[in-house]
Design an enzyme around this catalytic site. Structure first.
Site, mmCIF file in Angstrom:
data_model
loop_
_atom_site.group_PDB
_atom_site.id
_atom_site.type_symbol
_atom_site.label_atom_id
_atom_site.label_comp_id
_atom_site.label_asym_id
_atom_site.label_seq_id
_atom_site.Cartn_x
_atom_site.Cartn_y
_atom_site.Cartn_z
ATOM 1 N N LYS A 81 0.866 -1.181 0.000
ATOM 2 C CA LYS A 81 0.000 0.000 0.000
ATOM 3 C C LYS A 81 0.899 1.225 0.000
ATOM 4 O O LYS A 81 1.968 1.225 0.629
ATOM 5 C CB LYS A 81 -0.865 0.016 1.265
ATOM 6 C CG LYS A 81 -2.092 0.876 1.167
ATOM 7 C CD LYS A 81 -3.239 0.108 0.533
ATOM 8 C CE LYS A 81 -4.444 0.998 0.328
ATOM 9 N NZ LYS A 81 -5.568 0.264 -0.256
ATOM 10 N N GLY A 183 -25.059 2.284 2.807
ATOM 11 C CA GLY A 183 -24.156 2.878 1.824
ATOM 12 C C GLY A 183 -24.474 2.325 0.457
ATOM 13 O O GLY A 183 -24.299 1.121 0.204
HETATM 14 P P1 NAD Z 1 -18.543 5.080 -2.591
HETATM 15 O O1 NAD Z 1 -17.923 6.347 -2.136
HETATM 16 O O2 NAD Z 1 -18.934 4.929 -4.028
HETATM 17 O O3 NAD Z 1 -19.872 4.783 -1.731
HETATM 18 C C1 NAD Z 1 -19.942 4.899 -0.353
HETATM 19 C C2 NAD Z 1 -21.356 5.347 -0.014
HETATM 20 O O4 NAD Z 1 -21.535 5.267 1.400
HETATM 21 C C3 NAD Z 1 -21.652 6.776 -0.426
HETATM 22 O O5 NAD Z 1 -22.881 6.837 -1.158
HETATM 23 C C4 NAD Z 1 -21.766 7.514 0.918
HETATM 24 O O6 NAD Z 1 -22.669 8.617 0.873
HETATM 25 C C5 NAD Z 1 -22.254 6.412 1.827
HETATM 26 N N1 NAD Z 1 -22.025 6.603 3.259
HETATM 27 C C6 NAD Z 1 -20.930 7.103 3.878
HETATM 28 N N2 NAD Z 1 -21.109 7.087 5.219
HETATM 29 C C7 NAD Z 1 -22.334 6.539 5.444
HETATM 30 C C8 NAD Z 1 -23.070 6.216 6.600
HETATM 31 N N3 NAD Z 1 -22.587 6.470 7.828
HETATM 32 N N4 NAD Z 1 -24.281 5.661 6.472
HETATM 33 C C9 NAD Z 1 -24.802 5.400 5.239
HETATM 34 N N5 NAD Z 1 -24.131 5.671 4.099
HETATM 35 C C10 NAD Z 1 -22.924 6.230 4.191
HETATM 36 O O7 NAD Z 1 -17.527 3.941 -2.120
HETATM 37 P P2 NAD Z 1 -17.479 2.439 -2.638
HETATM 38 O O8 NAD Z 1 -16.449 2.319 -3.688
HETATM 39 O O9 NAD Z 1 -18.876 1.972 -2.890
HETATM 40 O O10 NAD Z 1 -16.889 1.698 -1.341
HETATM 41 C C11 NAD Z 1 -17.717 1.365 -0.241
HETATM 42 C C12 NAD Z 1 -16.902 0.599 0.789
HETATM 43 O O11 NAD Z 1 -16.379 -0.593 0.201
HETATM 44 C C13 NAD Z 1 -15.673 1.348 1.328
HETATM 45 O O12 NAD Z 1 -15.506 1.009 2.684
HETATM 46 C C14 NAD Z 1 -14.524 0.804 0.504
HETATM 47 O O13 NAD Z 1 -13.303 0.885 1.206
HETATM 48 C C15 NAD Z 1 -14.961 -0.632 0.357
HETATM 49 N N6 NAD Z 1 -14.377 -1.299 -0.812
HETATM 50 C C16 NAD Z 1 -14.594 -0.810 -2.051
HETATM 51 C C17 NAD Z 1 -14.050 -1.478 -3.149
HETATM 52 C C18 NAD Z 1 -14.300 -0.990 -4.554
HETATM 53 O O14 NAD Z 1 -13.992 -1.744 -5.497
HETATM 54 N N7 NAD Z 1 -14.841 0.198 -4.765
HETATM 55 C C19 NAD Z 1 -13.279 -2.656 -2.963
HETATM 56 C C20 NAD Z 1 -13.091 -3.147 -1.670
HETATM 57 C C21 NAD Z 1 -13.656 -2.456 -0.600
#
Ligand code: NAD
Length: 355
Positions: A81, A183
């Site tokens: 990382k 989320g």
């Molecule tokens: P994103 O930013 O597209 O979506 C996150 C959503 O969560 C947003 O709509 C935001 O408004 C909402 N949110 C934030 N705090 C909140 C709360 N307290 N209650 C309700 N909603 C809330 O992000 P993403 O890419 O969808 O990632 C989501 C999670 O998955 C993160 O923790 C990320 O680290 C993890 N993740 C993502 C990926 C990927 O491929 N994008 C891979 C592995 C892990």
């Protein structure tokens, strides 16, 4: 900065590389936790840390997480990382990205980078001008692997939820199964849409409430306030927002049989896995169920490195192995009366030669 080896998150990391390029405005930490299975792979975080020690901690903790995630996904990659310590205005210039690319190149392929928080696809394209050890670049054709990892992560979680429903509730289908999704961004929104196609009953929540209302309407589900979703009575709670949401308080309020979602590091502290287990709630360890994105990124990188075309079918084939890995964890958890997160950590440590 204090010596990194005195940090509680230091876990025999193989490389902790501090990069300072004053002229081009770069301050970064690149950590490779383990290269036992291959080059250390994991995204670059671009973040302002008022105390740089917190950046070091993130690099150490997140690179170890990548070692576990890559190993459990069966990828020939270790864990790494990078953290770029942004200034308080989060100034990101082409020179800074070039300096970062040079730093990655300087490690000669021991670290492979991609997007993470604060880093876009366009940023990775800029980095790729200085180093070949980069992934998450734009895709060129319909069948090519790569691009936005979110939909691949969502697919793995959807398959993992179906496996959890089979394991815990003895049902072969999610039709009528009530899933509460916290989320609904790239990952959570994708999970909700896939589940809706199978007739699951959905409750969604997002801090962007209008987004939640619109998705609920589109999918024929219900939306609730963001602070109500964790205590919503349901069969499956799928956390797809931020990490550290499962602690004593929130676990006491859960009204679900299963927790299975994509947010990284859902357990606020390691012992909260046992708290869930003691309440009889089945937990899908996050770094196992959310590996779809890294599977896509890794497939893209490994094919390019070997001079081949990466096909999206290879990504789907590997994502399809996520449920079997989860079953293996839950079976071992059941037979040894050990929380699944601990079982998963031990399996990962064995795979990286640190068991
Ligand atoms: P994103 O930013 O597209 O979506 C996150 C959503 O969560 C947003 O709509 C935001 O408004 C909402 N949110 C934030 N705090 C909140 C709360 N307290 N209650 C309700 N909603 C809330 O992000 P993403 O890419 O969808 O990632 C989501 C999670 O998955 C993160 O923790 C990320 O680290 C993890 N993740 C993502 C990926 C990927 O491929 N994008 C891979 C592995 C892990």
């Amino acid at each position: 900065m204090t010596a990194f080896w005195t940090e509680p998150d230091y876990d025999d990391h193989e490389i902790v590389h501090v990069v300072r390029d004053r002229k081009r405005g770069l301050m970064a930490i690149i950590a490779v936790h383990s290269s036992h299975l291959g080059p250390g792979a994991g995204g670059t975080r671009f973040w302002h840390y008022p105390d740089p020690k917190d950046g070091l901690r993130d690099a150490l903790r997140l690179s170890r997480g990548m070692s576990y995630k890559n190993a459990m996904a069966g990828l020939p990659l270790g864990g790494g990382k990078a953290v770029i310590l942004a200034d308080d205005k989060r100034t990101k210039t082409p020179e800074l990205l070039a300096a970062f690319g040079d730093a990655v190149e300087g490690l000669g392929g021991k670290y492979v980078t991609a997007e993470d928080v604060g880093i876009s696809e366009a940023d990775m394209v800029a980095v790729s001008k200085r180093t070949a050890h980069v992934s998450g670049l734009p895709v060129t054709g319909d069948d090519a692997a790569g691009g936005d990892p979110g939909p691949f992560t969502a697919m793995g979680i959807y398959l993992g939820i179906k496996a959890a429903v089979r394991h815990k509730l003895g049902k072969d289908s999610v039709e009528g199964v009530h899933v509460a999704v916290q989320g609904i961004g790239s990952v959570g929104g994708g999970v909700a849409k896939l589940l809706a196609k199978d007739g699951a009953k959905l409750t969604v929540a997002d801090i962007d409430q209008s987004r939640a209302v619109a998705l609920a309407e589109e999918l024929g589900g219900r939306s609730v306030d963001a602070d109500a979703i964790l205590s919503t009575p349901c069969d499956v709670l799928s956390p797809n927002a931020l990490g550290a949401i499962l602690d004593e308080n929130s676990i006491a309020k859960l009204d679900t049989a299963i927790v299975a979602g994509g947010a990284n590091n859902q357990l606020a502290r390691a012992h909260h896995g046992k708290t869930l287990f003691d309440r009889g709630i089945l937990f899908a360890p996050d770094y196992v169920i959310n590996a779809g994105g890294i599977i896509s990124v890794a497939t893209e990188y490994l094919a390019r490195r070997d001079g081949k075309e990466a096909n999206v079918q290879a990504v789907h084939d590997r994502i399809a192995t996520i449920p079997a890995r989860l079953e293996q964890i839950w079976d071992a958890s059941d037979s040894t009366n050990t929380p699944p997160d601990i079982v998963a950590d031990r399996m990962a440590q064995d795979l990286i030669g640190r068991g």
